[in-house]
Design a protein around this motif. Structure first.
Motif, mmCIF file in Angstrom:
data_model
loop_
_atom_site.group_PDB
_atom_site.id
_atom_site.type_symbol
_atom_site.label_atom_id
_atom_site.label_comp_id
_atom_site.label_asym_id
_atom_site.label_seq_id
_atom_site.Cartn_x
_atom_site.Cartn_y
_atom_site.Cartn_z
ATOM 1 N N LEU A 92 -17.140 16.812 2.369
ATOM 2 C CA LEU A 92 -16.757 16.830 3.780
ATOM 3 C C LEU A 92 -17.379 15.699 4.592
ATOM 4 O O LEU A 92 -16.683 15.088 5.415
ATOM 5 C CB LEU A 92 -17.108 18.189 4.395
ATOM 6 C CG LEU A 92 -16.673 18.389 5.855
ATOM 7 C CD1 LEU A 92 -15.161 18.247 5.984
ATOM 8 C CD2 LEU A 92 -17.122 19.761 6.359
ATOM 9 N N PRO A 93 -18.674 15.388 4.428
ATOM 10 C CA PRO A 93 -19.250 14.313 5.258
ATOM 11 C C PRO A 93 -18.483 13.001 5.150
ATOM 12 O O PRO A 93 -18.239 12.336 6.165
ATOM 13 C CB PRO A 93 -20.679 14.187 4.717
ATOM 14 C CG PRO A 93 -20.990 15.540 4.166
ATOM 15 C CD PRO A 93 -19.703 16.033 3.589
ATOM 16 N N LEU B 50 -12.309 9.926 8.546
ATOM 17 C CA LEU B 50 -11.471 10.312 9.687
ATOM 18 C C LEU B 50 -11.702 9.376 10.868
ATOM 19 O O LEU B 50 -10.758 8.925 11.534
ATOM 20 C CB LEU B 50 -11.792 11.760 10.077
ATOM 21 C CG LEU B 50 -10.946 12.382 11.180
ATOM 22 C CD1 LEU B 50 -9.494 12.507 10.750
ATOM 23 C CD2 LEU B 50 -11.497 13.755 11.555
ATOM 24 N N PHE B 51 -12.968 9.060 11.124
ATOM 25 C CA PHE B 51 -13.290 8.167 12.244
ATOM 26 C C PHE B 51 -12.871 6.730 11.960
ATOM 27 O O PHE B 51 -12.366 6.039 12.847
ATOM 28 C CB PHE B 51 -14.790 8.238 12.547
ATOM 29 C CG PHE B 51 -15.191 9.461 13.311
ATOM 30 C CD1 PHE B 51 -14.916 9.584 14.670
ATOM 31 C CD2 PHE B 51 -15.827 10.511 12.675
ATOM 32 C CE1 PHE B 51 -15.277 10.719 15.377
ATOM 33 C CE2 PHE B 51 -16.189 11.651 13.376
ATOM 34 C CZ PHE B 51 -15.916 11.764 14.728
ATOM 35 N N LEU C 120 -9.477 3.781 13.625
ATOM 36 C CA LEU C 120 -9.386 2.369 14.000
ATOM 37 C C LEU C 120 -7.986 1.830 13.719
ATOM 38 O O LEU C 120 -7.451 1.024 14.484
ATOM 39 C CB LEU C 120 -10.425 1.557 13.224
ATOM 40 C CG LEU C 120 -11.894 1.863 13.523
ATOM 41 C CD1 LEU C 120 -12.795 1.056 12.585
ATOM 42 C CD2 LEU C 120 -12.222 1.542 14.977
ATOM 43 N N SER C 121 -7.406 2.266 12.608
ATOM 44 C CA SER C 121 -6.033 1.850 12.294
ATOM 45 C C SER C 121 -5.068 2.353 13.353
ATOM 46 O O SER C 121 -4.134 1.635 13.761
ATOM 47 C CB SER C 121 -5.622 2.386 10.920
ATOM 48 O OG SER C 121 -6.468 1.899 9.917
ATOM 49 N N SER D 129 -19.142 1.601 0.274
ATOM 50 C CA SER D 129 -18.315 0.396 0.217
ATOM 51 C C SER D 129 -16.829 0.722 0.230
ATOM 52 O O SER D 129 -16.041 0.044 0.879
ATOM 53 C CB SER D 129 -18.662 -0.407 -1.042
ATOM 54 O OG SER D 129 -19.991 -0.868 -0.999
ATOM 55 N N GLY D 130 -16.447 1.785 -0.499
ATOM 56 C CA GLY D 130 -15.034 2.149 -0.562
ATOM 57 C C GLY D 130 -14.446 2.449 0.796
ATOM 58 O O GLY D 130 -13.345 2.001 1.139
ATOM 59 N N THR D 131 -15.188 3.194 1.619
ATOM 60 C CA THR D 131 -14.710 3.535 2.962
ATOM 61 C C THR D 131 -14.552 2.284 3.817
ATOM 62 O O THR D 131 -13.546 2.104 4.509
ATOM 63 C CB THR D 131 -15.691 4.505 3.643
ATOM 64 O OG1 THR D 131 -15.774 5.698 2.863
ATOM 65 C CG2 THR D 131 -15.234 4.847 5.041
ATOM 66 N N PHE D 132 -15.544 1.394 3.767
ATOM 67 C CA PHE D 132 -15.497 0.184 4.585
ATOM 68 C C PHE D 132 -14.369 -0.743 4.149
ATOM 69 O O PHE D 132 -13.666 -1.313 4.991
ATOM 70 C CB PHE D 132 -16.832 -0.557 4.511
ATOM 71 C CG PHE D 132 -17.960 0.164 5.194
ATOM 72 C CD1 PHE D 132 -17.766 0.807 6.398
ATOM 73 C CD2 PHE D 132 -19.218 0.199 4.625
ATOM 74 C CE1 PHE D 132 -18.803 1.485 7.025
ATOM 75 C CE2 PHE D 132 -20.260 0.867 5.239
ATOM 76 C CZ PHE D 132 -20.053 1.513 6.456
#
Length: 458
Positions: free
Chosen positions: A295-296, A302-303, A307-308, A433-436
């Motif tokens: 979940l974290p 989600l945040f 941005l997209s 890294s994957g999220t960024f």
């Protein structure tokens, strides 16, 4: 027929679906003799796998029927997510006998993942001498060579002959179950070299041990990070590595099986972190624990995904004027995301294996830039022609092609620059890294496509 099949599989000591089903049936019938017959031929690693694959209720039933057969090797092979549960179910005398079979490094490995009450149960089960050795190892910082080493070390003076060494080894009954070298030490217990058992057995009895020492000899300090230890084993093809304290005195030895376990754990941790599922996720975890681990990062995503949405909202008028853009823009963003993940996987692996360093980073960045540009050009031709033909609009095809080139270049650079930056900041490159990278490719993909559409098509 079932019994015949089980007899065939037991000859290979295999843990297959038929055997697991047979064990479950025996547990349901509370047939202790049948459980024993099914488990007795299996390797400890297979029994550990079985305990992990069955459910909690069946596991408790198995331990009540067969728990007295649990030994140290099985405890050592168990996944840490259920190890404490199994230990708590064992009778004190069974636990004591199990841990006494293990070398000190295996006991430390078990203790590290347990809560204090369970740790105390195991420490109390050890002999006084073994308990002191284990507690000394636990006093070293976590994830260091001191936690990884075993205290049982076979040493000999360098002036001994092969015959003296062989006589010594035959006379001693405390030797560890597995060791690969006899470590040669000076009078101050500082290691000066080591000799493989193979060389000892093949040399003449009057040969001095120092004459047949291995060229690969090196040592590691007790406070060295376990990742550095694993790298040393892998880089120099070692099978054991003496551990020394700050004064250079021998305090233990690390064997190749422990070093390979570290490599496996680090690779597994990187994969899990890249996927955002927590570095301790296990198939034995319950739904609540699994959700808590994931979940974290879902919230973080989600945040970042918002941005997209912000970028898309900036071009609301463009999308309203050209509805086809709404259908096409996910193509650019998703293709960029895949390219970014490809580049990221190579970079994280390179950092983990130390093949990607500050010295060759510029070359790798240029390579990724070139690959991204070439991939972008290839995809631009395909997507540009398809867009022009399907929508009968060459300009739309050109916009698609140019946006694809831009996003492929951004994805390739982001996939290598993000983990390099995190590594420079002393953060785990696999952690986020994957999220960024995904956020970067999504935002830049939408911005490039919608921005170019605004400039060229309106």
């Amino acid at each position: 027929m079932a019994d015949d099949h089980m007899q065939q599989t037991s000859a290979g000591d295999a843990l297959d679906r038929a055997r697991i089903g047979a064990v479950r049936d025996a547990l349901a019938d509370r047939d202790a003799a049948r459980v024993h017959d099914l488990l007795d031929p299996l390797h400890p690693a297979d029994i550990a796998d079985l305990l992990e694959q069955i459910g909690p209720h069946e596991r408790r039933a198995l331990l009540s029927l067969w728990g007295r057969e649990i030994d140290g090797e099985i405890l050592s092979e168990l996944d840490e997510s259920i190890r404490e549960e199994v230990i708590e179910a064992l009778a004190p005398d069974v636990l004591a006998e199990a841990v006494r079979e293990l070398d000190s490094d295996d006991v430390v490995d078990i203790l590290e993942d347990l809560e204090e009450p369970a740790q105390e149960r195991i420490l109390e089960a050890l002999d006084a001498e073994d308990r002191v050795a284990v507690e000394q190892s636990l006093a070293y910082p976590e994830y260091t060579a001191g936690r990884l080493m075993q205290r049982e070390v076979v040493t000999a003076p360098e002036h001994w002959t092969v015959g003296e060494a062989i006589d010594f080894l035959r006379a001693e009954d405390w030797l560890p179950d597995q060791f690969y070298h006899v470590i040669l030490a000076d009078p101050r217990m500082r290691p000066v070299g080591y000799v493989t058992l193979g060389r000892i057995l093949s040399a003449k009895r009057d040969t001095r041990l120092r004459e047949i020492m291995e060229d690969s000899f090196r040592t590691v300090e007790v406070t060295a990070a376990e990742g550095d230890v694993a790298y040393t084993f892998n880089q120099y093809h070692l099978i054991s590595l003496p551990v020394v304290d700050g004064g250079g005195r021998l305090v233990g030895v690390i064997t190749i099986d422990d070093a390979m376990n570290v490599l496996d754990e680090e690779h597994e941790e990187d994969i899990l972190r890249l996927a955002g599922v927590g570095d301790e996720s296990s198939i034995s975890d319950g739904a609540l624990a699994t959700a808590g681990q994931r979940l974290p990062w879902l919230v973080v995503n989600l945040f970042t995904a918002s941005l997209s949405a912000v970028v898309i909202s900036l071009f609301e008028g463009t999308i309203a004027a050209l509805v086809a853009l709404a259908a096409l823009m996910p193509i650019v963003a998703s293709t960029g995301g895949i390219a970014g993940t490809q580049s990221l996987a190579v970079a994280v692996r390179g950092l983990a294996t130390r093949s990607l360093t500050a010295a060759n980073a510029p070359r790798v960045i240029r390579r990724e830039l070139g690959a991204g540009l070439l991939n972008g050009l290839g995809l631009a031709v395909i997507l540009g022609l398809a867009g022009a033909l399907i929508f009968s609009d060459p300009k739309l095809g050109a916009v698609l092609g140019m946006a694809m080139i831009c996003n492929q270049v951004v994805a390739a650079l982001g996939g290598v620059l993000v983990p390099l930056t995190m590594n420079r900041l002393k953060l785990d490159p696999a952690l986020a890294s994957g999220t960024f990278v995904t956020t970067l490719t999504d935002v830049m993909g939408f911005f490039a496509f919608l921005g170019l559409a605004t400039l060229i098509l309106l």
